[in-house]
Motif scaffolding. Structure first.
Motif, PDB file in Angstrom:
ATOM      1  N   THR A  84     -24.906  70.517 -27.283  1.00 18.93           N
ATOM      2  CA  THR A  84     -24.108  69.550 -26.536  1.00 18.93           C
ATOM      3  C   THR A  84     -24.032  68.223 -27.281  1.00 18.93           C
ATOM      4  O   THR A  84     -25.029  67.736 -27.818  1.00 18.93           O
ATOM      5  N   LEU A  85     -22.834  67.629 -27.322  1.00 20.38           N
ATOM      6  CA  LEU A  85     -22.664  66.269 -27.817  1.00 20.38           C
ATOM      7  C   LEU A  85     -22.924  65.303 -26.669  1.00 20.38           C
ATOM      8  O   LEU A  85     -22.538  65.573 -25.528  1.00 20.38           O
ATOM      9  N   ALA A  86     -23.551  64.177 -26.957  1.00 25.01           N
ATOM     10  CA  ALA A  86     -23.910  63.262 -25.871  1.00 25.01           C
ATOM     11  C   ALA A  86     -23.850  61.815 -26.334  1.00 25.01           C
ATOM     12  O   ALA A  86     -23.858  61.519 -27.536  1.00 25.01           O
ATOM     13  N   GLN A  87     -23.802  60.914 -25.348  1.00 28.70           N
ATOM     14  CA  GLN A  87     -23.863  59.474 -25.600  1.00 28.70           C
ATOM     15  C   GLN A  87     -24.635  58.836 -24.454  1.00 28.70           C
ATOM     16  O   GLN A  87     -24.199  58.844 -23.296  1.00 28.70           O
ATOM     17  N   SER A  88     -25.798  58.277 -24.778  1.00 33.39           N
ATOM     18  CA  SER A  88     -26.659  57.689 -23.752  1.00 33.39           C
ATOM     19  C   SER A  88     -26.249  56.267 -23.368  1.00 33.39           C
ATOM     20  O   SER A  88     -26.574  55.801 -22.276  1.00 33.39           O
ATOM     21  N   THR A  89     -25.523  55.582 -24.254  1.00 32.44           N
ATOM     22  CA  THR A  89     -25.100  54.209 -23.979  1.00 32.44           C
ATOM     23  C   THR A  89     -23.738  54.220 -23.292  1.00 32.44           C
ATOM     24  O   THR A  89     -22.755  54.706 -23.863  1.00 32.44           O
ATOM     25  N   ALA A  90     -23.661  53.691 -22.097  1.00 26.86           N
ATOM     26  CA  ALA A  90     -22.439  53.781 -21.294  1.00 26.86           C
ATOM     27  C   ALA A  90     -21.231  53.167 -21.991  1.00 26.86           C
ATOM     28  O   ALA A  90     -20.122  53.708 -21.932  1.00 26.86           O
ATOM     29  N   ASP A  91     -21.416  52.034 -22.673  1.00 25.98           N
ATOM     30  CA  ASP A  91     -20.296  51.345 -23.322  1.00 25.98           C
ATOM     31  C   ASP A  91     -19.737  52.115 -24.510  1.00 25.98           C
ATOM     32  O   ASP A  91     -18.632  51.799 -24.977  1.00 25.98           O
ATOM     33  N   TYR A  92     -20.477  53.106 -25.010  1.00 28.29           N
ATOM     34  CA  TYR A  92     -20.045  53.843 -26.207  1.00 28.29           C
ATOM     35  C   TYR A  92     -19.434  55.205 -25.867  1.00 28.29           C
ATOM     36  O   TYR A  92     -19.177  55.999 -26.757  1.00 28.29           O
ATOM     37  N   ARG A  93     -19.203  55.461 -24.613  1.00 26.85           N
ATOM     38  CA  ARG A  93     -18.684  56.767 -24.207  1.00 26.85           C
ATOM     39  C   ARG A  93     -17.157  56.799 -24.252  1.00 26.85           C
ATOM     40  O   ARG A  93     -16.493  55.878 -23.770  1.00 26.85           O
ATOM     41  N   PRO A  94     -16.575  57.882 -24.822  1.00 26.98           N
ATOM     42  CA  PRO A  94     -15.117  58.036 -24.790  1.00 26.98           C
ATOM     43  C   PRO A  94     -14.650  58.375 -23.382  1.00 26.98           C
ATOM     44  O   PRO A  94     -15.474  58.605 -22.478  1.00 26.98           O
ATOM     45  N   ALA A  95     -13.336  58.437 -23.184  1.00 27.19           N
ATOM     46  CA  ALA A  95     -12.770  58.686 -21.857  1.00 27.19           C
ATOM     47  C   ALA A  95     -12.149  60.072 -21.786  1.00 27.19           C
ATOM     48  O   ALA A  95     -11.591  60.576 -22.762  1.00 27.19           O
ATOM     49  N   TYR A  96     -12.231  60.672 -20.618  1.00 28.47           N
ATOM     50  CA  TYR A  96     -11.581  61.954 -20.344  1.00 28.47           C
ATOM     51  C   TYR A  96     -10.175  61.669 -19.817  1.00 28.47           C
ATOM     52  O   TYR A  96      -9.988  60.902 -18.868  1.00 28.47           O
ATOM     53  N   LYS A  97      -9.161  62.275 -20.454  1.00 31.36           N
ATOM     54  CA  LYS A  97      -7.771  62.045 -20.068  1.00 31.36           C
ATOM     55  C   LYS A  97      -7.095  63.377 -19.747  1.00 31.36           C
ATOM     56  O   LYS A  97      -7.189  64.325 -20.533  1.00 31.36           O
ATOM     57  N   VAL A  98      -6.425  63.435 -18.618  1.00 36.26           N
ATOM     58  CA  VAL A  98      -5.824  64.693 -18.163  1.00 36.26           C
ATOM     59  C   VAL A  98      -4.382  64.827 -18.650  1.00 36.26           C
ATOM     60  O   VAL A  98      -3.693  63.824 -18.895  1.00 36.26           O
ATOM     61  N   SER A  99      -3.938  66.081 -18.805  1.00 32.38           N
ATOM     62  CA  SER A  99      -2.533  66.417 -19.099  1.00 32.38           C
ATOM     63  C   SER A  99      -1.960  65.603 -20.256  1.00 32.38           C
ATOM     64  O   SER A  99      -0.888  64.994 -20.141  1.00 32.38           O
ATOM     65  N   ILE A 100      -2.650  65.638 -21.380  1.00 29.57           N
ATOM     66  CA  ILE A 100      -2.210  64.865 -22.546  1.00 29.57           C
ATOM     67  C   ILE A 100      -1.348  65.693 -23.488  1.00 29.57           C
ATOM     68  O   ILE A 100      -0.361  65.218 -24.029  1.00 29.57           O
ATOM     69  N   GLN A 101      -1.719  66.954 -23.704  1.00 29.26           N
ATOM     70  CA  GLN A 101      -0.972  67.798 -24.634  1.00 29.26           C
ATOM     71  C   GLN A 101      -0.868  69.209 -24.073  1.00 29.26           C
ATOM     72  O   GLN A 101      -1.877  69.840 -23.789  1.00 29.26           O
ATOM     73  N   ASN A 102       0.358  69.671 -23.924  1.00 31.76           N
ATOM     74  CA  ASN A 102       0.617  71.019 -23.427  1.00 31.76           C
ATOM     75  C   ASN A 102      -0.054  71.268 -22.076  1.00 31.76           C
ATOM     76  O   ASN A 102      -0.533  72.374 -21.800  1.00 31.76           O
ATOM     77  N   GLY A 103      -0.105  70.230 -21.255  1.00 32.01           N
ATOM     78  CA  GLY A 103      -0.711  70.335 -19.935  1.00 32.01           C
ATOM     79  C   GLY A 103      -2.219  70.345 -19.928  1.00 32.01           C
ATOM     80  O   GLY A 103      -2.834  70.567 -18.874  1.00 32.01           O
ATOM     81  N   ARG A 104      -2.833  70.091 -21.075  1.00 31.08           N
ATOM     82  CA  ARG A 104      -4.296  70.143 -21.193  1.00 31.08           C
ATOM     83  C   ARG A 104      -4.874  68.759 -21.468  1.00 31.08           C
ATOM     84  O   ARG A 104      -4.174  67.865 -21.950  1.00 31.08           O
ATOM     85  N   PRO A 105      -6.179  68.577 -21.214  1.00 33.90           N
ATOM     86  CA  PRO A 105      -6.785  67.255 -21.350  1.00 33.90           C
ATOM     87  C   PRO A 105      -7.211  66.935 -22.783  1.00 33.90           C
ATOM     88  O   PRO A 105      -7.148  67.782 -23.678  1.00 33.90           O
ATOM     89  N   ALA A 106      -7.651  65.707 -22.970  1.00 32.74           N
ATOM     90  CA  ALA A 106      -8.160  65.241 -24.265  1.00 32.74           C
ATOM     91  C   ALA A 106      -9.372  64.347 -24.033  1.00 32.74           C
ATOM     92  O   ALA A 106      -9.590  63.835 -22.931  1.00 32.74           O
ATOM     93  N   ILE A 107     -10.167  64.183 -25.086  1.00 31.91           N
ATOM     94  CA  ILE A 107     -11.239  63.185 -25.091  1.00 31.91           C
ATOM     95  C   ILE A 107     -10.723  62.012 -25.909  1.00 31.91           C
ATOM     96  O   ILE A 107     -10.415  62.164 -27.100  1.00 31.91           O
ATOM     97  N   ARG A 108     -10.622  60.848 -25.293  1.00 29.02           N
ATOM     98  CA  ARG A 108      -9.994  59.685 -25.944  1.00 29.02           C
ATOM     99  C   ARG A 108     -11.056  58.705 -26.445  1.00 29.02           C
ATOM    100  O   ARG A 108     -11.871  58.195 -25.666  1.00 29.02           O
TER     101      ARG A 108
END
Length: 268
Positions: A84-108
């Motif tokens: 598993t990839l992880a980030q313990s520092t809240a300010d350094y976490r990427p965002a989960y975005k829905v329906s970005i490409q072909n109806g599927r999500p992305a990690i931004r």
């Protein structure tokens, strides 16, 4: 009465024979079609897990418990290896975005301080697949960095808007980079990099790239950073859709199977 039964029996035999022949012919046609073009007949039946030694597999669409814009504290490995990839520092976490490409999500990733980290197992050969779209291309922007003992690494990213880095670095120098390719900030790209202890090859959207000649080194990381070179340096600004790491140099046939799978899935 007996004559009627005999006549009925004789009249049924041709019908039964014709039906059996039709069923057999249809079955043979299906087999032939599947052999010629299996991806078109069963577009969702293939999984990269069917091939080789998977090191790790990160899929944005495997994350199901987050809403649009939620921070991603961990990105679960879709293999049985549980890397598993992880980030313990809240300010350094990427965002989960829905329906970005072909109806599927992305990690931004924000290009500023977002990064996920994890542990790997070392290997002298590997094949890496990635699907991503940069929002802004910075100089030496890093998609992922797989470290090996702190003094060598394999990596992927952009040295500038027209140069890709898919290679490695170590005590003997830098690995391959690929000049003359302008990546889109609108449409995602699928990258493949493969190292077989002799040569490094790379493909973008299934098309082969010509590398600039560099030193060859047998390296794969035992830890990984996704979204940055290290914290505070060369952060990726954009969306990552999928990453798949194999601990071997896949054959061209198997490489193409994964590339077709990604192209179909992400609408590339």
């Amino acid at each position: 009465m007996n004559a009627e039964k005999k006549d009925q029996g004789r009249s049924c035999k041709p019908f039964k024979f014709d039906l059996a022949l039709s069923v057999l012919s249809a079955f043979i046609c299906v087999l032939l079609l599947c052999a010629v073009c299996p991806a078109q007949i069963h577009p969702h039946s293939f999984s990269p897990r069917q091939l080789g030694i998977m090191q790790a597999w990160y899929r944005a669409d495997a994350i199901t418990a987050l809403a649009d814009g939620d921070p991603v504290a961990s990105w679960v490995d879709s293999t049985a290896n549980a890397r598993t990839l992880a980030q313990s520092t809240a300010d350094y976490r990427p965002a989960y975005k829905v329906s970005i490409q072909n109806g599927r999500p992305a990690i931004r990733f924000d290009g500023s301080n977002d990064m996920l980290t994890g542990a790997f197992a070392g290997s002298v050969q590997f094949t890496v697949f990635s699907v991503q779209r940069p929002d802004t291309i910075f100089d030496y922007e890093t998609l992922y960095l797989a470290l090996s003992g702190g003094d060598a690494a394999s990596f992927a990213g952009y040295s500038d808007a027209t140069h890709l880095f898919l290679g490695f670095w170590g005590p003997e120098g830098w690995g391959y980079y690929f000049p003359g390719h302008a990546s889109s900030t609108v449409v995602p790209e699928a990258w493949t990099s493969r190292y077989d202890q002799a040569w490094w090859r790379a493909w973008v959207n299934r098309g082969a790239l010509t590398p600039a000649p560099q030193t060859k080194l047998p390296i794969i990381g035992i830890s990984i950073n996704v979204g940055a070179w290290v914290q505070g340096a060369q952060h990726f600004d954009g969306d990552i859709f999928e990453l798949a790491f194999f601990a071997e140099a896949l054959s061209d046939r198997d490489r193409q199977r994964v590339e077709r799978y990604l192209a179909r899935k992400w609408g590339l």
